[in-house]
Every structure is written in C-alpha cells, then in structure tokens.
Design a protein around this motif. Structure first.
Motif, PDB file in Angstrom:
ATOM      1  N   ALA A   1       0.842  -1.201   0.000  1.00  0.00           N
ATOM      2  CA  ALA A   1       0.000   0.000   0.000  1.00  0.00           C
ATOM      3  C   ALA A   1       0.869   1.240   0.000  1.00  0.00           C
ATOM      4  O   ALA A   1       1.944   1.261   0.602  1.00  0.00           O
ATOM      5  N   LYS A   2       0.387   2.285  -0.683  1.00  0.00           N
ATOM      6  CA  LYS A   2       1.090   3.564  -0.685  1.00  0.00           C
ATOM      7  C   LYS A   2       0.081   4.692  -0.760  1.00  0.00           C
ATOM      8  O   LYS A   2      -1.065   4.523  -1.212  1.00  0.00           O
ATOM      9  N   SER A   3       0.522   5.857  -0.396  1.00  0.00           N
ATOM     10  CA  SER A   3      -0.299   7.045  -0.577  1.00  0.00           C
ATOM     11  C   SER A   3      -0.334   7.411  -2.051  1.00  0.00           C
ATOM     12  O   SER A   3       0.621   7.146  -2.784  1.00  0.00           O
ATOM     13  N   PRO A   4      -1.414   8.000  -2.522  1.00  0.00           N
ATOM     14  CA  PRO A   4      -1.520   8.370  -3.933  1.00  0.00           C
ATOM     15  C   PRO A   4      -0.510   9.445  -4.320  1.00  0.00           C
ATOM     16  O   PRO A   4       0.014  10.163  -3.472  1.00  0.00           O
ATOM     17  N   GLY A   5      -0.261   9.542  -5.626  1.00  0.00           N
ATOM     18  CA  GLY A   5       0.513  10.667  -6.136  1.00  0.00           C
ATOM     19  C   GLY A   5       1.803  10.314  -6.824  1.00  0.00           C
ATOM     20  O   GLY A   5       2.496  11.206  -7.329  1.00  0.00           O
ATOM     21  N   ASN A   6       2.179   9.051  -6.853  1.00  0.00           N
ATOM     22  CA  ASN A   6       3.379   8.676  -7.581  1.00  0.00           C
ATOM     23  C   ASN A   6       3.152   7.350  -8.300  1.00  0.00           C
ATOM     24  O   ASN A   6       2.048   6.800  -8.271  1.00  0.00           O
ATOM     25  N   ALA A   7       4.184   6.859  -8.940  1.00  0.00           N
ATOM     26  CA  ALA A   7       4.033   5.724  -9.848  1.00  0.00           C
ATOM     27  C   ALA A   7       3.481   4.488  -9.137  1.00  0.00           C
ATOM     28  O   ALA A   7       3.892   4.155  -8.016  1.00  0.00           O
ATOM     29  N   LEU A   8       2.577   3.806  -9.830  1.00  0.00           N
ATOM     30  CA  LEU A   8       1.946   2.618  -9.269  1.00  0.00           C
ATOM     31  C   LEU A   8       2.849   1.398  -9.276  1.00  0.00           C
ATOM     32  O   LEU A   8       2.651   0.489  -8.482  1.00  0.00           O
ATOM     33  N   ASP A   9       3.820   1.365 -10.188  1.00  0.00           N
ATOM     34  CA  ASP A   9       4.576   0.131 -10.395  1.00  0.00           C
ATOM     35  C   ASP A   9       5.989   0.171  -9.818  1.00  0.00           C
ATOM     36  O   ASP A   9       6.795  -0.698 -10.136  1.00  0.00           O
ATOM     37  N   TYR A  10       6.268   1.139  -8.979  1.00  0.00           N
ATOM     38  CA  TYR A  10       7.625   1.320  -8.449  1.00  0.00           C
ATOM     39  C   TYR A  10       7.640   0.912  -6.983  1.00  0.00           C
ATOM     40  O   TYR A  10       7.088   1.605  -6.124  1.00  0.00           O
TER      41      TYR A  10
END
Length: 123
Positions: A97-106
């Motif tokens: 899980a990550k916060s929105p706003g950057n690349a999805l696949d990194y």
C-alpha cells in the motif's frame, strides 16, 4: 495500515487462484494498492496495481490478460485473480500500500507491505 495476504497454494499449470489482501488499522480507500512477487533467487517484481478509487489499473506485461486486480474498499480488501497460471508465475506474492501521487509500479513508493503468500504452479 497492516496488510495480511492469503490465498496462495499449489496449482497445476493452467489453473486459477485468487489472492486476497486484507487491511486493518486504516481504511484501505486511502491507499493505492499493488501486488508484487518474488521468485527464489530473483528480485521482487511488479505484478499489478490499482489506484484508490479503482480508476487507474496497471499490469506487468507478463500477466496482462491473465491476472485481474480489484478492490473492495467497503471490505478493506484487495484481490488478485490469477488465471491460466504458468510455472513461471511461481513466487511469493506480496501486497503493498502507498499514498496516492506517484508511480503505481515502483516498489520503493510503497511504504506498507504484507507478509507474502506462496504460489506454486506445477507443470
């Protein structure tokens, strides 16, 4: 947020599995979600990701047309439906899980990881 992956197992080539990733501690709707996998002796690779609302979805080329990522924010769960499995899909699968706003696949963008679930595809 804490993540718990489940649903792995042993399946024959051509078979299907559905992985689940249950979140606790914070609402899943706050996070972009992804699945990564790591085969023995190899680096962790991106598999699929979905944005907070499900509007953006991305897949690795190796799984396009075979895997489907989905999310149910009401159930705080993300899924990975895996069809037409191949022996090369054998790996430990991790949800993240990550916060929105950057690349999805990194992978380094993801700050929260589950413990992994093993998928073994026999030929």
């Amino acid at each position: 947020v804490q993540l718990q992956a489940s649903g792995g197992g042993l399946v024959q080539a051509g078979g299907s599995l559905r992985l689940s990733c249950a979140a606790s501690g914070r609402a899943l709707s706050r996070y972009d979600m992804a699945w990564f996998r790591q085969a023995t002796g190899k680096e962790r690779d991106f598999v699929a990701a979905v944005s907070t609302t499900g509007f953006y979805i991305k897949y690795a080329d190796s799984v396009k047309g075979r895997f489907t990522i989905s999310r149910d924010n009401a159930k705080n769960t993300v899924y990975l439906q895996m069809n037409s499995l191949k022996p090369e899909d054998t790996a430990v699968y991790y949800c993240a899980a990550k916060s929105p706003g950057n690349a999805l696949d990194y992978a380094p963008n993801y700050g929260h990881w589950g413990q992994g679930t093993l998928v073994t595809v026999s030929s």
